[in-house]
Design an enzyme around this catalytic site. Structure first.
Site, mmCIF file in Angstrom:
data_model
loop_
_atom_site.group_PDB
_atom_site.id
_atom_site.type_symbol
_atom_site.label_atom_id
_atom_site.label_comp_id
_atom_site.label_asym_id
_atom_site.label_seq_id
_atom_site.Cartn_x
_atom_site.Cartn_y
_atom_site.Cartn_z
ATOM 1 C CG HIS A 82 -5.178 -0.639 1.357
ATOM 2 N ND1 HIS A 82 -4.046 -1.296 1.774
ATOM 3 C CD2 HIS A 82 -4.767 0.560 0.900
ATOM 4 C CE1 HIS A 82 -2.988 -0.525 1.576
ATOM 5 N NE2 HIS A 82 -3.399 0.607 1.055
ATOM 6 C CD GLU B 270 -5.271 -4.677 2.463
ATOM 7 O OE1 GLU B 270 -5.910 -4.697 1.390
ATOM 8 O OE2 GLU B 270 -4.396 -3.826 2.704
ATOM 9 N N GLY C 276 1.729 -0.619 1.135
ATOM 10 C CA GLY C 276 2.807 -0.209 2.029
ATOM 11 C C GLY C 276 3.511 0.964 1.379
ATOM 12 C CB CYS D 140 -2.204 0.259 -2.268
ATOM 13 S SG CYS D 140 -2.107 2.032 -2.060
HETATM 14 N N1 GLN Z 1 1.802 5.824 -1.681
HETATM 15 C C1 GLN Z 1 2.399 4.544 -1.507
HETATM 16 C C2 GLN Z 1 3.515 4.302 -2.513
HETATM 17 O O1 GLN Z 1 3.666 5.037 -3.426
HETATM 18 C C3 GLN Z 1 1.356 3.438 -1.623
HETATM 19 C C4 GLN Z 1 0.349 3.581 -0.519
HETATM 20 C C5 GLN Z 1 -0.299 2.311 -0.095
HETATM 21 O O2 GLN Z 1 0.141 1.194 -0.422
HETATM 22 N N2 GLN Z 1 -1.311 2.440 0.724
HETATM 23 O O3 GLN Z 1 4.230 3.371 -2.348
#
Ligand code: GLN
Length: 198
Positions: free
Chosen positions: A172, A174, A47, A79
């Site tokens: 990811h 998922e 996220g 992520c």
């Molecule tokens: N770029 C996002 C961050 O720094 C992470 C991206 C992702 O979770 N897909 O929070």
């Protein structure tokens, strides 16, 4: 049955819930810290890590998740979740504290803008064939301490790590139809599971 929660404050929650259920574990949408008591494992989804950190602080999740990890329960950050697990976030200017449970240094957005999202087949320790990994404005790990295992790299960058009961990926899992990464995590959580009648 092994119970896996997904921190449901922000981000890619439903996709993880679906992956957990399809893999034969019980999936729990976690909205308050008391729910952690029942779980064997917790996923911190992808996220936006700054927003997620603010919400974790607001809803009192930081200390309860640290306690959860100390008890030996399993954690999996994907992520943004990986960023939140790192002890060192490069150039971090946020005032809010983060979880800081893994001895790694992470760089955010290290593979470009949203439009540069990409897929790559990765060799992953514990999987016998490459995994189709989806990267979306993904972080990567710049350095690890001795007790962190590097689980996967892509073009010389560290993109998956494990430290004891904690797993983290830049990508990811998922968002694919491949259930092998969540399978690895459910196995980690199963080891933390205490049967109700014992
Ligand atoms: N770029 C996002 C961050 O720094 C992470 C991206 C992702 O979770 N897909 O929070």
């Amino acid at each position: 049955m092994v119970k896996i929660g997904v921190l449901a404050l922000q981000g890619a929650v439903s996709e993880h819930l679906n992956h957990i259920e399809k893999s034969g574990a019980e999936a729990i949408n976690v909205k308050n810290p008391e729910q952690l008591d029942d779980l064997d494992g917790l996923i911190l989804p992808g996220g936006e890590s700054t927003t997620m950190r603010k919400l974790m602080l607001k809803y009192g999740f930081l200390e309860p998740i640290r306690t959860f990890a100390k008890k030996g329960k399993a954690l999996f950050g994907t992520c943004a979740g990986m960023i939140i697990l790192a002890k060192d976030i490069e150039g971090d200017l946020e005032e809010e504290e983060s979880l800081g449970l893994m001895d790694v240094k992470v760089r955010r957005n290290s593979f470009g803008r949203q439009v540069d999202s990409f897929e790559a087949d990765l060799d992953i320790t514990g999987l016998d064939a490459p995994f189709p990994a989806i990267f979306i404005r993904a972080p990567h790990i710049l350095s690890v301490s001795d007790h962190v295992d590097i689980v996967s790299t892509w073009e010389d960058r560290i993109v998956a790590v494990r430290q004891g009961n904690i797993l983290a990926t830049s990508f990811h899992p998922e968002l694919t139809d491949d259930y092998r990464m969540i399978g690895l995590f459910i196995d980690m959580a199963r080891k933390a599971h205490v049967p109700a009648d014992s």
